[in-house]
Scaffold this active site. Structure first.
Site, PDB file in Angstrom:
ATOM      1  CB  THR A   1      -0.877   0.036   1.274  1.00 44.51           C
ATOM      2  OG1 THR A   1      -1.656  -1.152   1.324  1.00 44.51           O
ATOM      3  CG2 THR A   1      -1.805   1.246   1.253  1.00 44.51           C
TER       4      THR A   1
ATOM      5  CE  LYS B   1      -5.073  -0.873   1.581  1.00 39.68           C
ATOM      6  NZ  LYS B   1      -5.436  -2.020   2.352  1.00 39.68           N
TER       7      LYS B   1
HETATM    8  P1  NAD Z   1       5.810  -5.970   7.512  1.00 39.48           P
HETATM    9  O1  NAD Z   1       6.570  -4.852   8.103  1.00 39.48           O
HETATM   10  O2  NAD Z   1       5.392  -7.112   8.366  1.00 39.48           O
HETATM   11  O3  NAD Z   1       6.604  -6.564   6.253  1.00 39.48           O
HETATM   12  C1  NAD Z   1       7.391  -5.818   5.384  1.00 39.48           C
HETATM   13  C2  NAD Z   1       8.632  -6.629   5.063  1.00 39.48           C
HETATM   14  O4  NAD Z   1       9.429  -5.913   4.129  1.00 39.48           O
HETATM   15  C3  NAD Z   1       9.513  -6.895   6.300  1.00 39.48           C
HETATM   16  O5  NAD Z   1       9.767  -8.283   6.421  1.00 39.48           O
HETATM   17  C4  NAD Z   1      10.794  -6.114   5.995  1.00 39.48           C
HETATM   18  O6  NAD Z   1      11.967  -6.722   6.506  1.00 39.48           O
HETATM   19  C5  NAD Z   1      10.791  -6.111   4.473  1.00 39.48           C
HETATM   20  N1  NAD Z   1      11.600  -5.052   3.886  1.00 39.48           N
HETATM   21  C6  NAD Z   1      11.691  -3.753   4.255  1.00 39.48           C
HETATM   22  N2  NAD Z   1      12.545  -3.097   3.435  1.00 39.48           N
HETATM   23  C7  NAD Z   1      12.994  -4.007   2.537  1.00 39.48           C
HETATM   24  C8  NAD Z   1      13.881  -3.935   1.438  1.00 39.48           C
HETATM   25  N3  NAD Z   1      14.486  -2.801   1.080  1.00 39.48           N
HETATM   26  N4  NAD Z   1      14.117  -5.073   0.736  1.00 39.48           N
HETATM   27  C9  NAD Z   1      13.518  -6.232   1.080  1.00 39.48           C
HETATM   28  N5  NAD Z   1      12.658  -6.363   2.116  1.00 39.48           N
HETATM   29  C10 NAD Z   1      12.407  -5.257   2.831  1.00 39.48           C
HETATM   30  O7  NAD Z   1       4.522  -5.278   6.829  1.00 39.48           O
HETATM   31  P2  NAD Z   1       3.159  -6.005   6.365  1.00 39.48           P
HETATM   32  O8  NAD Z   1       2.155  -5.921   7.461  1.00 39.48           O
HETATM   33  O9  NAD Z   1       3.485  -7.310   5.743  1.00 39.48           O
HETATM   34  O10 NAD Z   1       2.671  -4.965   5.259  1.00 39.48           O
HETATM   35  C11 NAD Z   1       3.248  -4.940   3.963  1.00 39.48           C
HETATM   36  C12 NAD Z   1       2.414  -4.011   3.089  1.00 39.48           C
HETATM   37  O11 NAD Z   1       1.066  -4.476   3.055  1.00 39.48           O
HETATM   38  C13 NAD Z   1       2.354  -2.573   3.616  1.00 39.48           C
HETATM   39  O12 NAD Z   1       2.435  -1.693   2.513  1.00 39.48           O
HETATM   40  C14 NAD Z   1       1.004  -2.504   4.316  1.00 39.48           C
HETATM   41  O13 NAD Z   1       0.465  -1.195   4.351  1.00 39.48           O
HETATM   42  C15 NAD Z   1       0.173  -3.434   3.441  1.00 39.48           C
HETATM   43  N6  NAD Z   1      -0.999  -4.035   4.097  1.00 39.48           N
HETATM   44  C16 NAD Z   1      -0.868  -4.591   5.344  1.00 39.48           C
HETATM   45  C17 NAD Z   1      -1.997  -5.167   5.944  1.00 39.48           C
HETATM   46  C18 NAD Z   1      -1.899  -5.806   7.314  1.00 39.48           C
HETATM   47  O14 NAD Z   1      -2.955  -6.115   7.893  1.00 39.48           O
HETATM   48  N7  NAD Z   1      -0.705  -6.050   7.854  1.00 39.48           N
HETATM   49  C19 NAD Z   1      -3.229  -5.177   5.272  1.00 39.48           C
HETATM   50  C20 NAD Z   1      -3.314  -4.627   3.995  1.00 39.48           C
HETATM   51  C21 NAD Z   1      -2.179  -4.059   3.414  1.00 39.48           C
END
Ligand code: NAD
Length: 289
Positions: free
Chosen positions: A93, A168
């Site tokens: 997102t 979204k």
């Molecule tokens: P998270 O922080 O759990 O996961 C993100 C991952 O990206 C982490 O494992 C981190 O180490 C990795 N990362 C960060 N920088 C990086 C890089 N340069 N190279 C490689 N990996 C890297 O976050 P999440 O909850 O999985 O959310 C991910 C996306 O999904 C976000 O944009 C969030 O807004 C969206 N989202 C989340 C939810 C939810 O309920 N958690 C729901 C809908 C959308």
């Protein structure tokens, strides 16, 4: 299909596992060792270099925290490194403008790319029942669709590049507003002497009915089982709702759209998150009313 998956956190971990279950061969890359070893246990091949992970793949999927990271990952490790002709899918997102910028850069590099943010949380990511809202050309959408179908229950084309993000954040802006409205109505009903269950029975079949009331009721013991019944744990964290409301405000500024209620919702979630509630479910804001 051979797919590189970058960003295997709370959401990406389950999504990559579902690609493996659907028979794809998945190259996983994440900065976190914990995320990488979990991906390995789920059948992915773990890589410690993103450029290595995208070498020789048919598709690249990213699920990253924000627009700045998405931009740097695509410019430094994907565009010019994945094979020409690979389809690129960003499911993070992020703001509409960055999504459009990254897709334009990818297209300039000869790639088809879509923005494909999701609706649904960690449970939906794990069970493969996410909804994807997809922005990009018709051709890019048709290529991305079967990959997204392995991770979700609905895949909807929202129009040109960036329109997935637009859908979204408009959806989540509305959610933030009607959750606060639902909380206010329950809190005031109680102060006026109405039993919450009785108010639910009336309003859920009257014109005030909305998803925050009937599918995600913020009052414990009323309506279906929700995070309210689990002390506001799990569900959709208030910190993520605030992230989406901030993205919505940026988009509203850029589009010159009037969003007075969303501005107020953003301010209320700023206060709630600022008071140490970033990890509390977003319906927990009822406790402040
Ligand atoms: P998270 O922080 O759990 O996961 C993100 C991952 O990206 C982490 O494992 C981190 O180490 C990795 N990362 C960060 N920088 C990086 C890089 N340069 N190279 C490689 N990996 C890297 O976050 P999440 O909850 O999985 O959310 C991910 C996306 O999904 C976000 O944009 C969030 O807004 C969206 N989202 C989340 C939810 C939810 O309920 N958690 C729901 C809908 C959308």
């Amino acid at each position: 299909m051979k797919i590189a998956f970058i960003g295997l956190g709370n959401m990406g971990g389950g999504m990559a596992a579902n690609l493996v279950k659907a028979g794809h061969s998945v190259n996983a890359f994440d900065l976190s060792e914990t995320a990488l070893s979990a991906a390995k246990q789920n059948g992915c091949a773990a890589f410690t270099d993103a450029r290595e992970a995208v070498r020789g793949v048919d598709a690249v999927v990213t699920m990253l925290p924000n627009g700045a990271i998405v931009k740097s990952v695509y410019s430094e490790s994907v565009i010019g490194h994945a094979p020409a002709g690979a389809i690129l899918l960003d499911c993070s997102t992020i703001d509409v403008a960055t999504a459009r910028e990254v897709i334009a850069a990818a297209e300039g590099g000869g790639f088809d790319m879509v923005d494909a943010p999701v609706s649904g949380g960690i449970a939906a990511a794990n069970s493969g029942s996410l909804t994807f809202m997809v922005g990009g050309s018709e051709a890019a959408f048709e290529r991305a669709k079967p990959i997204l179908e392995a991770m979700g229950k609905a895949v909807i084309h929202a129009g040109a590049a960036g329109n997935g993000q637009a859908a979204k954040i408009c959806n989540n802006m509305l959610l933030g507003i009607h959750m606060i409205g639902t909380c206010e109505a329950f809190a005031m009903a109680e102060k006026l002497g109405l039993d919450p269950q009785t108010f639910y029975d009336i309003s859920s079949v009257s014109s005030g009915q909305c998803w925050s009331m009937t599918s995600y009721c913020p009052v414990p013991g009323v309506g279906p089982t929700t995070p309210a019944d689990n002390d506001y744990k799990g569900g959709f964290a208030a910190g993520l709702m605030l992230k989406d409301l901030r993205l919505a405000m940026d988009a509203a500024d850029q589009a010159d759209a009037a969003v007075p209620l969303a501005q107020r919702a953003r301010a209320l979630y700023e206060d709630f998150v600022g008071a140490g509630n970033a990890d509390v479910d977003f319906s927990g804001i009822i406790r402040t009313l």
